[in-house]
Design an enzyme around this catalytic site. Structure first.
Site, short mmCIF file in Angstrom:
data_model
loop_
_atom_site.label_atom_id
_atom_site.label_comp_id
_atom_site.label_asym_id
_atom_site.label_seq_id
_atom_site.Cartn_x
_atom_site.Cartn_y
_atom_site.Cartn_z
N SER A 23 0.91 -1.02 0.04
CA SER A 23 -0.20 0.01 -0.04
C SER A 23 0.93 1.24 -0.11
O SER A 23 1.97 1.01 0.21
CB SER A 23 -0.84 -0.20 1.25
N TYR A 39 -2.08 -1.00 10.43
CA TYR A 39 -2.12 -1.20 9.11
C TYR A 39 -0.67 -0.69 8.46
O TYR A 39 -0.06 -1.30 7.53
CB TYR A 39 -3.35 -0.31 8.39
P1 NAD Z 1 -11.40 -6.16 0.13
O1 NAD Z 1 -11.90 -6.09 1.45
O2 NAD Z 1 -12.35 -5.81 -1.36
O3 NAD Z 1 -10.81 -7.59 -0.01
C1 NAD Z 1 -10.20 -8.35 0.79
C2 NAD Z 1 -10.06 -9.66 0.79
O4 NAD Z 1 -9.32 -10.19 1.87
C3 NAD Z 1 -11.37 -10.42 0.55
O5 NAD Z 1 -11.63 -11.61 -0.26
C4 NAD Z 1 -11.65 -11.06 2.06
O6 NAD Z 1 -12.57 -12.10 2.08
C5 NAD Z 1 -9.89 -11.31 2.21
N1 NAD Z 1 -9.65 -11.69 3.78
C6 NAD Z 1 -10.13 -10.66 4.93
N2 NAD Z 1 -9.57 -11.40 5.69
C7 NAD Z 1 -9.09 -12.60 5.57
C8 NAD Z 1 -8.49 -13.46 6.37
N3 NAD Z 1 -8.53 -13.51 7.77
N4 NAD Z 1 -8.24 -14.70 5.53
C9 NAD Z 1 -8.50 -15.00 4.14
N5 NAD Z 1 -9.07 -13.90 3.41
C10 NAD Z 1 -9.26 -12.76 4.26
O7 NAD Z 1 -10.24 -5.18 0.30
P2 NAD Z 1 -9.27 -4.85 -0.98
O8 NAD Z 1 -9.32 -3.41 -1.20
O9 NAD Z 1 -9.29 -5.71 -2.28
O10 NAD Z 1 -7.78 -5.27 -0.39
C11 NAD Z 1 -6.86 -6.00 -0.76
C12 NAD Z 1 -5.55 -5.61 -0.25
O11 NAD Z 1 -4.88 -4.58 -1.07
C13 NAD Z 1 -5.36 -5.64 1.03
O12 NAD Z 1 -3.93 -6.18 1.55
C14 NAD Z 1 -5.28 -4.12 1.30
O13 NAD Z 1 -4.51 -3.39 2.48
C15 NAD Z 1 -4.67 -3.75 -0.01
N6 NAD Z 1 -4.97 -2.32 -0.44
C16 NAD Z 1 -6.02 -1.94 -0.70
C17 NAD Z 1 -5.97 -0.31 -1.00
C18 NAD Z 1 -7.44 -0.03 -1.62
O14 NAD Z 1 -7.56 1.25 -1.48
N7 NAD Z 1 -8.66 -0.63 -1.58
C19 NAD Z 1 -5.04 0.38 -1.03
C20 NAD Z 1 -3.80 -0.13 -0.75
C21 NAD Z 1 -3.70 -1.54 -0.71
#
Ligand code: NAD
Length: 266
Positions: free
Chosen positions: A148, A161
């Site tokens: 991130s 985080y």
């Molecule tokens: P999201 O909430 O849409 O998806 C998260 C996924 O992780 C889901 O499939 C959920 O079921 C799974 N998950 C959560 N806890 C879990 C567990 N204990 N065991 C197995 N699976 C689990 O979120 P996203 O935005 O797609 O995030 C995905 C990654 O991208 C994360 O690591 C997040 O930190 C990173 N990220 C997101 C953003 C953003 O703006 N959305 C920005 C930077 C980084």
């Protein structure tokens, strides 16, 4: 559907947290390129099975789902064992599962700290340590950690985080060094705001807290950090993963690719 070119034919990819958001877009892109895919993440059984069979039929690859809770090391071991038994190991490992919790550090619930560190950081240690022996045998592998912008800079109220995401960049560099003379690479992608359920929740919380509309909260969130004032698209992150899986990226090792609408340029 006729599939013309599949650059990852016969590889196996594991995408943690691929039932939603960024992970789902990555899993679909890898399947499109001919890779077998292991889906993982939470959700209802029916929609997950529909997703699994849709990807399998659409891209003519094997798609399996494993429900491992990525905060639990024994469940991660069972996921990796299944990959070895059913799909001859993981060639492409995308550590993506992640959660968020927002609170000042002095009020931060210790159990939320532990959960974020376990899911956003330690799970990658476990998948990497269990995938590497198989990758070393084949002398080929791709590890991409979805970090991130918060891997490189902080924001208030996101202590766990930010700590986990800074940590995963350290892990990325260390693994890259330990595999530097092999065909295995380890890199990270650092997205800014992407409009997924993880961010939708933060928008809803902001709208509630400040008694503003959903649209106003969305704009406020972007204005605060992301100069482009546009969300990053999950599909574009998936394209970057694809690039990192290719031959041209073979000497990108321990790197971080920022996809953040200018967040880190400030
Ligand atoms: P999201 O909430 O849409 O998806 C998260 C996924 O992780 C889901 O499939 C959920 O079921 C799974 N998950 C959560 N806890 C879990 C567990 N204990 N065991 C197995 N699976 C689990 O979120 P996203 O935005 O797609 O995030 C995905 C990654 O991208 C994360 O690591 C997040 O930190 C990173 N990220 C997101 C953003 C953003 O703006 N959305 C920005 C930077 C980084």
């Amino acid at each position: 559907m006729v599939i013309t070119e599949q650059t990852l034919k016969n590889k196996t990819s594991l995408v943690t947290g691929s039932t939603s958001g960024i992970g789902l877009a990555i899993a679909e892109e890898l399947a499109r390129q001919g890779s077998h895919v292991i889906l993982n993440g939470f959700g209802e059984a029916g929609p997950i099975e529909s997703l699994r069979s849709k990807l399998e039929e659409k891209y003519n690859v094997k798609v399996v789902y494993h429900p491992a809770d990525m905060s639990k090391a024994p469940e991660i071991s069972s996921l990796m064992e299944m990959a070895d038994k059913e799909l001859s190991g993981v060639d492409i490992l995308i550590n993506n599962a992640g959660i968020q919790y927002v609170s000042p550090v002095d009020d931060f619930p210790p159990e939320k700290w532990d959960a974020i560190l376990a899911i956003n950081l330690s799970s990658a240690f476990h998948t990497i340590r269990l995938a590497l022996p198989g990758m070393r045998k084949k002398n080929w592998g791709r590890i991409v950690n979805i970090a991130s912008a918060h891997g490189l800079v902080a924001s208030a109220n996101k202590s766990a985080y930010v700590a986990a995401k800074h940590g995963i960049l350290g892990l990325t560099k260390t693994v890259a060094l330990e595999t530097a003379t092999t065909g295995i690479t380890c890199n990270a992608i650092c997205p800014g705001w992407v409009l997924t359920p993880l961010v939708e929740k933060q928008i809803a919380d902001l709208a509630n807290r400040e008694k503003i509309s959903h649209a106003q909260a969305k704009e406020k969130l972007l204005r605060e950090k992301q100069p482009s004032l546009e969300f990053v698209k999950s599909e574009h992150i998936a394209q970057t993963v694809l690039f990192l899986c290719g031959e041209a990226a073979g000497q990108i090792r321990g790197g971080t690719i920022n996809m953040d609408g200018g967040w880190l340029a400030q």
